[in-house]
Design an enzyme around this catalytic site. Structure first.
Site, short mmCIF file in Angstrom:
data_model
loop_
_atom_site.label_atom_id
_atom_site.label_comp_id
_atom_site.label_asym_id
_atom_site.label_seq_id
_atom_site.Cartn_x
_atom_site.Cartn_y
_atom_site.Cartn_z
N ARG B 22 -97.28 40.21 -109.94
CA ARG B 22 -97.42 40.32 -111.37
C ARG B 22 -96.21 41.02 -111.98
O ARG B 22 -95.66 41.94 -111.39
CB ARG B 22 -98.68 41.07 -111.76
CG ARG B 22 -98.85 42.41 -111.05
CD ARG B 22 -99.91 43.22 -111.70
NE ARG B 22 -101.25 42.81 -111.31
CZ ARG B 22 -102.35 43.26 -111.92
NH1 ARG B 22 -102.27 44.06 -112.93
NH2 ARG B 22 -103.53 42.86 -111.52
N THR B 23 -95.81 40.55 -113.14
CA THR B 23 -94.72 41.21 -113.84
C THR B 23 -95.31 42.43 -114.51
O THR B 23 -96.23 42.33 -115.30
CB THR B 23 -94.15 40.28 -114.92
OG1 THR B 23 -93.72 39.08 -114.30
CG2 THR B 23 -92.97 40.93 -115.59
#
Lengths: 172, 245
Positions: B22-23
């Protein structure tokens, strides 16, 4: 005096790296210190790493991350050169670095400056900071030591320098 | 860099965090994009800054790019994600051209595609950290839309991202009207960009204005805006000062 040294801290480089274009190609520069917390783990590191005959990369940030990315890109470029039948361009090298940096952005902590010369575009410098943005620039600076250089470069940089000017004024 | 282990509560239904990509946060970011519809098409403005936290690190980042024949995409937020979106769109346009059927994707279609991409990434908790502005003209019809990193999308006569929403949109609501001339449109955008330059800490005084019409897309050379600093309090600053050293 606190003599506690965290020798298990990740090897970070605490670096200054520079890449500069001039009228015949590029000049790359880097310091040679690798630190683990406050201890200097290696005072003779070579942060300018060869990718191909005509493309090199300056490494900053995590030593492990930048080394492994360079190794992969050197491997891919080697295969690419065989397939292409001629030298790889600096743009291809930079884009391979970008792909690895971008697609693994959650795990990597490395900022790289790719510098090379090819017959199509001449000397080129590409900066690939944390996150995997690719940005082509006439000069690039990176690493934690680069903070001190922004002012100098903003004021003193000009296009079309000779190799001596580029080396002496900026890199050395 | 400190590596902090993320702790989940005991009754958590989420799987191990290490599984997911995930960013978490953006690194190199662009600030506001402002765009409006005018007589012949769309005008869009964005500065050329790429900030790295509070440092203004890159000063020649082009945050507006043409897409196919009919569209113009402007982006704020993480530049690496914008570059990735451009690659997706390259592929989309390529496949569109390969049909070789005389038809080409218009701005409405591209906007829809981007909305799907952004929303689907949001659902996977791995967003593309951008706010996008998509404008264009096809067969005489002007289109201007926006998509955020969580997939919120809509179209309007004028749109903006980031700070632009707070500072530029109110100006546009007052002063925009149908069939603005090119000169008036540019003046209006410059008015908005000037306010952003004064009040947005991450704005820089080096901007480009892009125009897209039925004929195609042009983007201006980078230029800077004139700003006003002639405040009377700054004249003769030492006049009332008691001594100095």
């Amino acid at each position: 005096m606190d003599l506690e040294m965290n020798l298990n801290a990740p090897h970070s480089m605490g670096t200054t790296i520079i890449g500069v274009t001039y009228n015949g190609g590029v000049v790359l520069g880097a310091d040679s210190r690798t630190s683990t917390g406050m201890y200097v783990a290696n005072r003779a590191s070579d942060k300018i790493t060869q990718l191909t005959d005509n493309v090199y990369v300056c490494r900053s940030g995590s030593a492990a991350d930048s080394q492994i990315v360079s190794d992969y890109v050197r491997y891919f470029l080697h295969q690419h050169t065989i397939q292409l039948g001629q030298s790889a361009t600096s743009k291809v090298a930079a884009n391979l670095i970008r792909l690895l940096s971008y697609n693994n952005k959650n795990m990597l902590e490395t900022g790289l400056i790719v510098g090379g010369w090819d017959k199509y575009e001449g000397g080129k410098i590409y900066a690939i900071p944390l996150g995997g943005t690719l940005i082509e620039q006439p000069f690039a600076i990176g690493g934690s030591g680069s903070s001190y250089l922004y002012g100098f470069f903003d004021q003193a940089w000009k296009e079309g320098m000779t190799k001596e000017e580029a080396e002496v004024r900026f890199v050395l | 860099m400190q590596f902090t282990a993320s702790k989940q509560p005991e009754n958590c239904l989420l799987g191990p965090e290490s599984d997911s990509q995930r960013t978490l946060y953006p690194y190199v970011t662009g600030t506001s994009v402002v765009a409006l519809k005018y007589k012949d098409g769309i005008l869009m403005a964005a500065d050329m800054g790429g900030s790295y936290g509070s440092t203004l690190r890159y000063k020649s980042v082009e945050r507006m790019k043409p897409i196919g024949k009919h569209s113009l995409l402007g982006a704020s937020g993480e530049i690496s994600d914008f570059q990735e979106i451009l690659k997706y769109l390259d592929e989309l346009i390529l496949y569109d051209n390969m049909w070789d059927d005389g038809n080409s994707l218009g701005p409405k279609e591209v906007h829809n595609y981007l909305t799907r991409v952004m929303y689907n990434r949001r659902n996977k908790f791995n967003p593309l950290w951008n706010s996008l502005v998509l404008g264009g003209v096809k067969k005489g019809e002007k289109y201007l839309g926006t998509v955020s990193m969580i997939g919120v999308n809509f179209e309007d006569n004028h749109v903006a991202t980031g700070f632009g929403n707070h500072l530029a949109r109110p100006i546009l609501r007052q002063e925009w009207h149908e069939n603005l001339s090119f000169e008036d449109g540019v003046k209006l955008l410059e008015k908005c960009m000037r306010v952003l330059l004064y009040r947005d800490r991450s704005a820089i005084n080096k901007l480009q204005i892009a125009k897209i019409t039925e004929e195609g897309m042009t983007i201006s050379q980078p230029y800077s805006l004139k700003t006003y600093w002639e405040f009377s309090a700054f004249e003769n600053p030492t006049q009332g000062a008691v001594g100095s050293w």
